[in-house]
Design a protein around this motif. Sequence first.
Motif, PDB file in Angstrom:
ATOM      1  N   ASP A 664       0.858  -1.185   0.000  1.00 19.79           N
ATOM      2  CA  ASP A 664       0.000   0.000   0.000  1.00 19.79           C
ATOM      3  C   ASP A 664       0.893   1.234   0.000  1.00 19.79           C
ATOM      4  O   ASP A 664       1.586   1.527   0.991  1.00 19.79           O
ATOM      5  CB  ASP A 664      -0.908   0.005   1.232  1.00 19.79           C
ATOM      6  N   SER A 673       4.390   4.232   5.880  1.00 16.72           N
ATOM      7  CA  SER A 673       5.142   2.986   6.016  1.00 16.72           C
ATOM      8  C   SER A 673       4.937   2.140   4.770  1.00 16.72           C
ATOM      9  O   SER A 673       3.823   2.047   4.236  1.00 16.72           O
ATOM     10  CB  SER A 673       4.683   2.211   7.253  1.00 16.72           C
ATOM     11  N   TYR A 675       5.530  -1.078   4.840  1.00 16.39           N
ATOM     12  CA  TYR A 675       5.349  -2.438   5.345  1.00 16.39           C
ATOM     13  C   TYR A 675       3.868  -2.713   5.605  1.00 16.39           C
ATOM     14  O   TYR A 675       3.492  -3.340   6.582  1.00 16.39           O
ATOM     15  CB  TYR A 675       6.171  -2.658   6.611  1.00 16.39           C
ATOM     16  N   ARG A 676       3.040  -2.187   4.752  1.00 16.16           N
ATOM     17  CA  ARG A 676       1.600  -2.403   4.794  1.00 16.16           C
ATOM     18  C   ARG A 676       1.159  -2.877   3.417  1.00 16.16           C
ATOM     19  O   ARG A 676       1.684  -2.433   2.406  1.00 16.16           O
ATOM     20  CB  ARG A 676       0.842  -1.116   5.160  1.00 16.16           C
ATOM     21  N   LYS A 834      -0.872  -6.628   9.886  1.00 16.62           N
ATOM     22  CA  LYS A 834      -1.578  -5.382  10.187  1.00 16.62           C
ATOM     23  C   LYS A 834      -3.074  -5.518   9.875  1.00 16.62           C
ATOM     24  O   LYS A 834      -3.651  -4.740   9.113  1.00 16.62           O
ATOM     25  CB  LYS A 834      -0.968  -4.215   9.405  1.00 16.62           C
ATOM     26  N   LYS A 836      -4.651  -7.485   8.036  1.00 15.79           N
ATOM     27  CA  LYS A 836      -4.989  -7.997   6.717  1.00 15.79           C
ATOM     28  C   LYS A 836      -4.609  -9.464   6.644  1.00 15.79           C
ATOM     29  O   LYS A 836      -3.434  -9.814   6.822  1.00 15.79           O
ATOM     30  CB  LYS A 836      -4.272  -7.211   5.615  1.00 15.79           C
TER      31      LYS A 836
END
Length: 888
Positions: A664, A673, A675-676, A834, A836
């Motif tokens: 994302d 970030s 890392y999503r 996260k 998800k």
Amino acid sequence: MSAVSICIRHGALLILPWTIIEGFSDGCSLLDIYEGVKSMKFDLGSWTFPEKLLGASVSVSVGKNKNDLDAAIITNKVASTIPIFGHYIRYSLSETKPADDLALSAEENRNTEYQKEERPTRNINDVLVSNARKLQLPEPFSEDAKITNNKRVVYNKILYLLGNAGLGFTPMTLNEGKDFINALTNCIWAIDPFIDTLRERCFAMPILFENLLGYNVPENHKHKKSELSQSTLLSLAGHLDACLEKPWISKVMWAPIKVATQTLSDSMHKYIDYLKKKAEQVNQNRQLMFPVRSMDETKSVTVIRPSYVVKPGAASRYRALVNSVQKLEIYKPICLDEYTPQNTRERRYFLDNMKHGLPYKCVHLKFSAGNNLGSHNFLWKIPGGVSETDSDVMQKNSDVIQNLSKDLPEYHTRAMRRAFMSKASLLCSLKTSDARYIYKSLAGDCSLAENETEKAVDLRVQQAFEMEDPDIITDLRHHNTGQPSRYETFFNHAKQYIENVVETAVDERRHDQFTHMAQAMSVPDLLRQVKEICPENTPIPSEQWLRLQFAPKNPSAVTSLQFTGNLKVKFQVQSRQLRKSHIDLHYASATFRYLKEFAVKFRDFCVLVAMDDKHHCKVGEPGHPVAAVERGKRVVVGADQVFAVSDHDFTKFSIVPSVTMLIDIPESVNEGSFYRGQVYVGVKDLALEPSSPLRHITELKDILTNEELTKPILCLYTDGGPDHRLTYLSVQLSIICLFLSGNYDMIVAARTPPMASWKNPPERVMSILNLALQAVGLMRKETSAETEQKLKSASGLQQLRDIAKNPKFRDDMVDSIEPVKVLLSQLFKRLYLKEKQFKLFTASSEEEMEDLWGELSKFGNLPVGKKQIELKQSLKDWKYLPKTCRVY
């Protein structure tokens, strides 16, 4: 009942060597022991008393050691003799008596013998007085004892030193003497590792104790030097001073030892005073609101006039520097550090004698950093025909110095850093380690860490900021401040879950224990599993509070006080991986940052994808499950249970999990970030579904199609493995196939440098995958007898692939490994990033890959082969790529 050590001699002949005798009565005399030895009353092994000496007369001597014995009366009781004289007894035999004397009775024989002996006897009071005045030393450590360090050697050497000087202690002062020797040993042992540093600071070591140094070398035992603190020295010196106040050390014979000991004590006190002054000075410097050393105080400027006659030795020494200065422009400085020798003495000689080796007029600028940091040296040319006092020359020199001063390191005080942290805390909540890094980055502070722990933390913080993800080390473990009784319903269901599910995960089979699967693979997973079985509207605790209900791993540790032990489960820990460094590591961060900035700038038209393969998981043979991953990561287990799998490691099949992460893209590089996003995981058989660049690209195409992502720009970020290395022609052709098959305007691909694959975002996902693989034993299903016979002969991947060329054997192999793939897929599907949930994809088939590879037919014949040279040979008949499709 006591024990004594006896020996029997006849002149110079040793009849019975020193032997310990036990088993005699308390009222036994010295003569009774001798008679018992003659009659073999005591257990002496195979030794027998000589028959020709049975009638010999005997005398006895008693002492506290074997070499210092006093004559005693043989009829004395043992119980009253050995406490005074000692436990060592020596019997001395004289010539054999005539035969007529042997006919006497035993009692008359004893009386007759001692009437004939005219030996001087000592009064026991005289013996006591003599022993009270006799000087002695404590017992040394035995040389054959197990010596754990050299401290005993130093102790023994001090005893040897005192013994050679004829010194000793009376029985009344023996304990004080032991204290003195121990105090002296401890002092010398403590200062031994630092003696060179102490001598540089005018520490006077007495010559008498010089031979006691060199024994405490921690480096020889791979130990660190212990800190020589002010409190340690003060304690040692105080103990030594107390010994110097004893009356016996003031005697004349102790004068050399006393003088040497006083010198040692005075040196220690002087060094303590030195440490006090330094500590006060350091404390004062730490309170300053400006650097301790300013640039004006630490710099020195020297004008070097040209030397037209240079000696051969100086010419060779300064040849490299002269060549560089010759090409140098006027007023353009160079750093001398790359031209100076590494040795400090040679470096100082090089700098001090530059005036004899430079044929040009130059300016030498030196900045002294202080302490042991050395100095920074710079050199630049100035016009030879102009005086250095000329205003224009002075102004240009000042400009050069001013420019150099900006880039030199500064060392700020604690008070300066504390003032910044105090003001920053008024605006936001900032951790001390983060604030320290921010201050050093913005203010240019180059001060070292206060200790090793702070140094390690600063390195991790620096790494986190370079990766632009401070959460990598942030640990927000805040305890839930609510009442524990509020979650009573949840904890009751958690106990039922543990009793019914977790504790049934271990099977006992004879002497082995096999664990097939851990039902609760992490704290978040346990929280979700229990939450599903709880009634609606049940209060759910935080993950941190749930973790504190476990049993502590180490009950004796201080941290165990934070755990309640309400849930009978525990953790076991996985060690972190090492990270190697590479010369291009900086470029990895820069490349990834440029890629992220590009993606942020065109986030409405761009898809950012990161890909990676996990290390393969071994699959055991039928009946022999093998651990999916190496031991380590903490898993939830019964408090009294142990997870174990078979130690059988002769595996043939392996499973490779592949990760594709659709990131994302945030709105800002600095605030968001990377890392999503959505994580896809695929499970492949290493033998039947080998990893290749075309397989990865085909699977990526299917994922993008399922997600309905049709944006014109695609950005790829992968590691440098053979399936993703961008310099390989097979990787480039696979990306071209993807470009041609989709409606793309641009594909941007970047990779990590060697030994820096941790920069790749999917590496963070690998740790999550490990949660599902903990305490999982993998084994394939047994196939037909014919196929199993074929598989037994296979010893490598190539042989397995050769067997799979037969359609029948291939179908059996697929059916055998399919249950393992299904099991891992179910476990991976339970994971989250996260909030998800992970999604799954299947490995691409050969037909799908051939269809995608067929896109290259637009340029000519399809490439044939897998190796680089084969692909290049196949592309010789290709025409130039159209202008609408360029590969950079």
